[in-house]
Scaffold this motif. Structure first.
Motif, mmCIF file in Angstrom:
data_model
loop_
_atom_site.group_PDB
_atom_site.id
_atom_site.type_symbol
_atom_site.label_atom_id
_atom_site.label_comp_id
_atom_site.label_asym_id
_atom_site.label_seq_id
_atom_site.Cartn_x
_atom_site.Cartn_y
_atom_site.Cartn_z
ATOM 1 N N ALA A 29 -18.736 3.510 -14.569
ATOM 2 C CA ALA A 29 -19.426 4.538 -13.786
ATOM 3 C C ALA A 29 -19.784 4.007 -12.399
ATOM 4 C CB ALA A 29 -20.678 5.010 -14.507
ATOM 5 N N LEU A 30 -20.219 2.764 -12.330
ATOM 6 C CA LEU A 30 -20.534 2.160 -11.037
ATOM 7 C C LEU A 30 -19.289 2.092 -10.156
ATOM 8 C CD1 LEU A 30 -22.803 -0.766 -12.276
ATOM 9 C CD2 LEU A 30 -23.545 1.379 -11.211
ATOM 10 N N ARG A 51 -18.376 5.500 -8.835
ATOM 11 C CA ARG A 51 -19.255 5.921 -7.733
ATOM 12 C C ARG A 51 -18.825 5.285 -6.422
ATOM 13 N NH1 ARG A 51 -24.894 5.112 -11.048
ATOM 14 N NH2 ARG A 51 -24.594 6.861 -12.487
ATOM 15 N N ILE A 52 -18.451 4.027 -6.477
ATOM 16 C CA ILE A 52 -17.976 3.337 -5.273
ATOM 17 C C ILE A 52 -16.701 3.996 -4.769
ATOM 18 C CG2 ILE A 52 -16.993 1.173 -4.411
ATOM 19 C CD1 ILE A 52 -18.981 -0.260 -6.340
ATOM 20 N N GLN A 72 -15.682 7.056 -5.237
ATOM 21 C CA GLN A 72 -16.005 8.383 -4.694
ATOM 22 C C GLN A 72 -16.615 8.284 -3.301
ATOM 23 O OE1 GLN A 72 -18.545 9.933 -7.749
ATOM 24 N NE2 GLN A 72 -16.843 10.578 -9.049
ATOM 25 N N ARG A 73 -17.528 7.336 -3.116
ATOM 26 C CA ARG A 73 -18.158 7.187 -1.801
ATOM 27 C C ARG A 73 -17.141 6.763 -0.750
ATOM 28 N NH1 ARG A 73 -22.694 4.856 -4.675
ATOM 29 N NH2 ARG A 73 -21.908 2.798 -4.163
ATOM 30 N N ASP A 116 -20.234 7.434 3.776
ATOM 31 C CA ASP A 116 -21.268 6.504 3.335
ATOM 32 C C ASP A 116 -21.206 5.265 4.229
ATOM 33 O OD1 ASP A 116 -22.835 4.564 2.010
ATOM 34 O OD2 ASP A 116 -22.432 5.484 0.086
ATOM 35 N N THR A 153 -28.875 5.449 -15.450
ATOM 36 C CA THR A 153 -28.652 6.480 -14.435
ATOM 37 C C THR A 153 -27.601 7.511 -14.825
ATOM 38 O OG1 THR A 153 -27.056 5.115 -13.224
ATOM 39 C CG2 THR A 153 -29.395 4.950 -12.591
ATOM 40 N N GLN A 154 -26.916 7.309 -15.926
ATOM 41 C CA GLN A 154 -25.958 8.309 -16.384
ATOM 42 C C GLN A 154 -26.625 9.364 -17.268
ATOM 43 O OE1 GLN A 154 -23.123 4.883 -17.342
ATOM 44 N NE2 GLN A 154 -21.800 6.685 -17.336
#
Length: 75
Positions: A12-13, A16-17, A19-20, A26, A58-59
């Motif tokens: 998930a981390l 996120r990276i 996606q950013r 970002d 955080t998920q």
């Protein structure tokens, strides 16, 4: 005081990276190498600070609400 210790699955981390970086809006230049280094050097919360620590996955759908409620409870 309150320590908020946030956790998420490694995949998930990384997502996120990705996606950013794809969004290109970002300012962070952190990438997967930075993430791996942070995970490798992360220190556990010391036992004497655990009573003041809120551990948040955080998920979880209600992660932010959990933090806000706890912050409101301590004023």
């Amino acid at each position: 005081f309150l320590i908020v210790s946030c956790h998420a699955e490694r995949a998930a981390l990384a997502a996120r990276i990705t996606q950013r970086r794809a969004a290109r809006d970002d300012p962070s230049d952190a990438d997967e190498r930075v993430m791996e280094r942070q995970l490798a050097t992360m220190e556990p919360i010391p036992p004497d600070e655990r009573d003041q620590t809120l551990f948040v996955h955080t998920q979880e759908p209600e992660a932010l609400q959990k933090v806000l409620q706890r912050c409101g409870a301590i004023g």
